[in-house]
Scaffold this active site. Structure first.
Site, PDB file in Angstrom:
ATOM      1  N   ASN A   9      41.378  56.122  48.387  1.00  0.00           N
ATOM      2  CA  ASN A   9      41.435  55.731  49.801  1.00  0.00           C
ATOM      3  C   ASN A   9      42.909  55.598  50.187  1.00  0.00           C
ATOM      4  OD1 ASN A   9      41.297  54.490  52.298  1.00  0.00           O
ATOM      5  ND2 ASN A   9      40.530  52.522  51.503  1.00  0.00           N
ATOM      6  N   LYS A  11      44.219  55.132  53.041  1.00  0.00           N
ATOM      7  CA  LYS A  11      44.487  54.256  54.207  1.00  0.00           C
ATOM      8  C   LYS A  11      45.427  54.980  55.174  1.00  0.00           C
ATOM      9  CE  LYS A  11      43.433  50.418  51.261  1.00  0.00           C
ATOM     10  NZ  LYS A  11      43.514  49.014  50.973  1.00  0.00           N
ATOM     11  N   HIS A  96      34.832  49.015  55.352  1.00  0.00           N
ATOM     12  CA  HIS A  96      35.961  48.521  54.563  1.00  0.00           C
ATOM     13  C   HIS A  96      36.401  47.164  55.115  1.00  0.00           C
ATOM     14  CE1 HIS A  96      39.897  48.165  52.750  1.00  0.00           C
ATOM     15  NE2 HIS A  96      39.485  49.054  51.864  1.00  0.00           N
ATOM     16  N   GLU A  98      39.207  45.943  55.667  1.00  0.00           N
ATOM     17  CA  GLU A  98      40.270  46.001  56.695  1.00  0.00           C
ATOM     18  C   GLU A  98      39.666  46.306  58.060  1.00  0.00           C
ATOM     19  OE1 GLU A  98      42.634  48.791  54.529  1.00  0.00           O
ATOM     20  OE2 GLU A  98      43.104  47.226  53.075  1.00  0.00           O
ATOM     21  N   GLU A 168      34.209  45.453  46.746  1.00  0.00           N
ATOM     22  CA  GLU A 168      35.652  45.209  46.827  1.00  0.00           C
ATOM     23  C   GLU A 168      35.898  43.757  47.237  1.00  0.00           C
ATOM     24  OE1 GLU A 168      37.888  49.149  47.590  1.00  0.00           O
ATOM     25  OE2 GLU A 168      37.297  48.352  49.522  1.00  0.00           O
ATOM     26  N   GLY A 174      44.779  45.186  47.553  1.00  0.00           N
ATOM     27  CA  GLY A 174      46.203  45.311  47.851  1.00  0.00           C
ATOM     28  C   GLY A 174      47.022  44.093  47.428  1.00  0.00           C
ATOM     29  N   SER A 214      42.820  46.516  43.720  1.00  0.00           N
ATOM     30  CA  SER A 214      43.918  46.541  42.750  1.00  0.00           C
ATOM     31  C   SER A 214      43.525  47.166  41.414  1.00  0.00           C
ATOM     32  CB  SER A 214      44.499  45.129  42.551  1.00  0.00           C
ATOM     33  OG  SER A 214      45.032  44.646  43.777  1.00  0.00           O
TER      34      SER A 214
HETATM   35  P1  PGA Z   1      43.776  48.640  46.531  1.00  0.00           P
HETATM   36  O1  PGA Z   1      42.767  48.997  47.731  1.00  0.00           O
HETATM   37  O2  PGA Z   1      43.378  49.505  45.373  1.00  0.00           O
HETATM   38  O3  PGA Z   1      45.131  48.968  47.081  1.00  0.00           O
HETATM   39  O4  PGA Z   1      43.605  47.200  46.244  1.00  0.00           O
HETATM   40  C1  PGA Z   1      41.414  49.304  47.497  1.00  0.00           C
HETATM   41  C2  PGA Z   1      40.734  49.578  48.812  1.00  0.00           C
HETATM   42  O5  PGA Z   1      41.101  48.918  49.792  1.00  0.00           O
HETATM   43  O6  PGA Z   1      39.842  50.429  48.905  1.00  0.00           O
END
Ligand code: PGA
Length: 258
Positions: A9, A11, A96, A98, A168, A174, A214
């Site tokens: 992903n 982003k 997601h 976000e 997640e 992140g 992460s």
């Molecule tokens: P990350 O993000 O691996 O940077 O923690 C995962 C995601 O948001 O799908």
């Protein structure tokens, strides 16, 4: 054993040129490999066609990061599921954290997006997960159950079988803080039991439940070795080809050991 699934992903990252380089790099590295793991990359909308052009000659598939809950019409700025299908995109991330946080998407909105994807035969990658305070207060299982029930359990069994789920934990996205393999396994097992109750054992076994938050080259092997972790949804670590490839390597190692 079923194969693993690793999804990148991106982003809202990368210039067009950087996207081109990253895709070519991934393509080159996958070329020399006969992979058992399924690989998907989800770049931003403007790079989807670039990615699907490369995917035609390669061993990965392409996904979008979002789609509209509406079919078509006067919805400025939105991108419909049918537009994605026309671009030969096969997957689409929905729900997601976000998008839940910054764009106020509710379980109900996410259910509508999933219905749009179903009409186009696209595979939704449905994200769920609890906030830190929800985990601390011991409500994490309940929260995830509510997200899954409200966004996915209206589907017929046949439609549900097209869905990929990504657990997640929001506190791990992140942040560099990963769920422990035990925490991931506990939640994945719980999600699979919910599916089993609703749709039966076979559907539950076949459902891909990915871990995200992460996940990186260092911790991937341990996370992907958990019996109910079928792969990863990778954010930051999917932006560098070496790191992303190492995660795919970890998935391959787990498959070989089994
Ligand atoms: P990350 O993000 O691996 O940077 O923690 C995962 C995601 O948001 O799908």
């Amino acid at each position: 054993m079923k194969s693993k699934l690793v999804i990148g992903n991106w982003k809202m990252n990368k210039s067009f040129e950087e996207a081109e380089d990253l895709i070519s790099d991934i393509q080159d590295k996958l070329e020399s490999w006969s992979l058992q793991t399924a690989v998907v990359i989800c770049p931003p909308f403007p790079y989807l066609e670039l990615a699907t052009d490369h995917a035609d000659e390669s061993d990965f598939e392409v996904g979008a990061q979002n789609c509209s809950e509406f079919e078509n019409g006067a919805f400025t700025g939105e991108v419909s599921a049918s537009m994605l299908a026309e671009l030969d995109v096969n997957f689409c991330i929905v729900g997601h954290s976000e998008r839940r946080k910054y764009f106020h998407e509710s379980n109900d909105t996410i259910a509508k997006k999933i219905d749009q994807l179903m009409k186009q035969n696209l595979i939704p990658v449905f994200c769920c997960g609890e906030l830190l305070e929800e985990r601390k207060s011991g409500n994490h299982l309940e929260i995830v159950e509510k997200q899954i029930t409200e966004s996915l359990f209206h589907l017929s069994k046949e439609h549900f079988e097209q869905v990929v789920i990504a657990y997640e934990p929001v506190w791990a996205i992140g942040t560099g803080e990963t769920a422990t393999p035990e925490q991931a396994q506990e939640m994945h097992y719980f999600i699979r039991s919910l599916i089993e109750k609703k749709f039966g054992t076979e559907t539950a076994y076949n459902c891909y439940i990915l871990y995200g938050g992460s996940c990186n080259a260092k911790n991937a092997l341990e996370l992907l070795s958990q019996p109910d972790v079928d792969g990863g949804l990778i954010g930051g670590a999917s932006l560098k080809s070496d790191e992303f490839i190492s995660i795919i390597e970890a998935a391959e190692t787990v498959l070989k050991e089994d």
